[in-house]
Enzyme design. Sequence first.
Site, PDB file in Angstrom:
ATOM      1  CG  HIS A   1      -5.629  -0.563   1.962  1.00 18.04           C
ATOM      2  ND1 HIS A   1      -5.380   0.774   2.189  1.00 18.04           N
ATOM      3  CD2 HIS A   1      -4.621  -1.246   2.552  1.00 18.04           C
ATOM      4  CE1 HIS A   1      -4.272   0.894   2.910  1.00 18.04           C
ATOM      5  NE2 HIS A   1      -3.799  -0.314   3.142  1.00 18.04           N
TER       6      HIS A   1
ATOM      7  CB  CYS B   1      -0.992   0.003   1.167  1.00 23.85           C
ATOM      8  SG  CYS B   1      -0.254  -0.110   2.792  1.00 23.85           S
TER       9      CYS B   1
ATOM     10  CG  ASP C   1      -8.152   2.855   1.090  1.00 26.88           C
ATOM     11  OD1 ASP C   1      -7.061   2.250   1.008  1.00 26.88           O
ATOM     12  OD2 ASP C   1      -8.990   2.633   1.982  1.00 26.88           O
TER      13      ASP C   1
END
Length: 459
Positions: A347, A111, A345
Amino acid sequence: MEATGTDEVEKIKSKFMSAWHNMKYSWVLKTKTYFSRNSPVFLLGKCYHFKSDESGELSTDGSTFDQINAEISGNVEEFRKDFISRIWLTYREEFPQIKGSALTTDCGWGCTLRTGQMLLAQGLMLHFLGRAWIWPDALDIENSDSESWTTHTVKKLTASFEASLTAEREPKILSNHRKRTLKRNCGDREMRNEVYHRKIISWFGDSPLAAFGLHQLIEYGKKSGKTAGDWYGPAVVAHILRKAVEEARDPELQGVTVYVAQDCTVYSSDVIDRQCSFLDSEKADTKAVIILVPVRLGGERTNMDYLEFVKGILSLEYCVGIIGGKPKQSYYFTGFQDDSLIYMDPHYCQSFVDVSIKDFPLESFHCPSPKKMSFKKMDPSCTIGFYCRNVQDFEKVSEEITKMLKSSSKEKYPLFTFVKGHSRDYDFASSPLHEENDLFSEDEKKRLKRFSTEEFVLL
């Protein structure tokens, strides 16, 4: 025969792991994000107002457009177009195997590399496209929020399971997004912008040849003791990005360099030296520079005294964002409203896209919906980024940020500083004669290892 059977079992296991990753990392898009109508929203230096006579909140997914007046709708739409136009780089699966490992996905560990990629991508967008550029197809993108996470996950899970049974790679579930081509009537400028849009994304492709792809970044990370599957912190990623830009061979990238602050200090002469370091002595122009500043916004927790400074930084058009997050999760911060940060994000597990093919699909590289997080939840370790097109821009930026640092600092020492002259341990201007196995100097390797041990763990 037995070995072949074992290989097939491993392939099927891999498919089920990919399906699990899709299910696990589909949670990220399941909720809507709401914005106050009574406070301005800042996105990488641009300000948007959603103010209306009615109090309350509104969603940016378009579902409340009929409930508010046309002017507010227009502002929300402009914000959505601007946000969606930013390049979104997330977990991917089924990409070419990473050298020295059996990994074909970065789910669960990549990430911070992804948020670093997003920050660098924004810097390159400023360089080649400018801050005013908007992707013409931004509002045509399929909004993942309109589909429940369970429905989306079931589709991916079913596709993965069917692929495992037929020994085929997982098919991509295509959206209803219309296929845009360059054949439509458009101006030369729009065609040029579309070419650069695709080119920038291709530099971040998940293949060994992509200049800033995961494979290359991991190779540079090995020089600091990192391997595929390890966790990376914001400071380590800053140095990896610098080296990746330094080693890029694409002629289009020769006009860009990256400088990483040393111990929260930006040495002005070092930056200018990098901007003037063209190998071609006949070239009169200087390089653009992306300045990365690894900092800590407090001890174990983020100090709220830094909030106004962070908001000030994200209000600048030459800011390219912040690599940060909350403990165990890295986010790419791009703006704020009140005391909440706006972020992208990484993820979310998506299928591999081959960016080497003509007219590869773009929609998975653009996020349909922003997310918000309270500043107090932010982990103190982060890396701040700025873009300066030339030496004159750098001098203006350093002067403006220095004033901002002084006015916002309640402590004796500012968060970081700009210092005239060169650094005492000058070792950041790499020579083109450096061998491949000597990409980082010994001092750099020590610094990177120190960052690796001090920073929080990111998943």
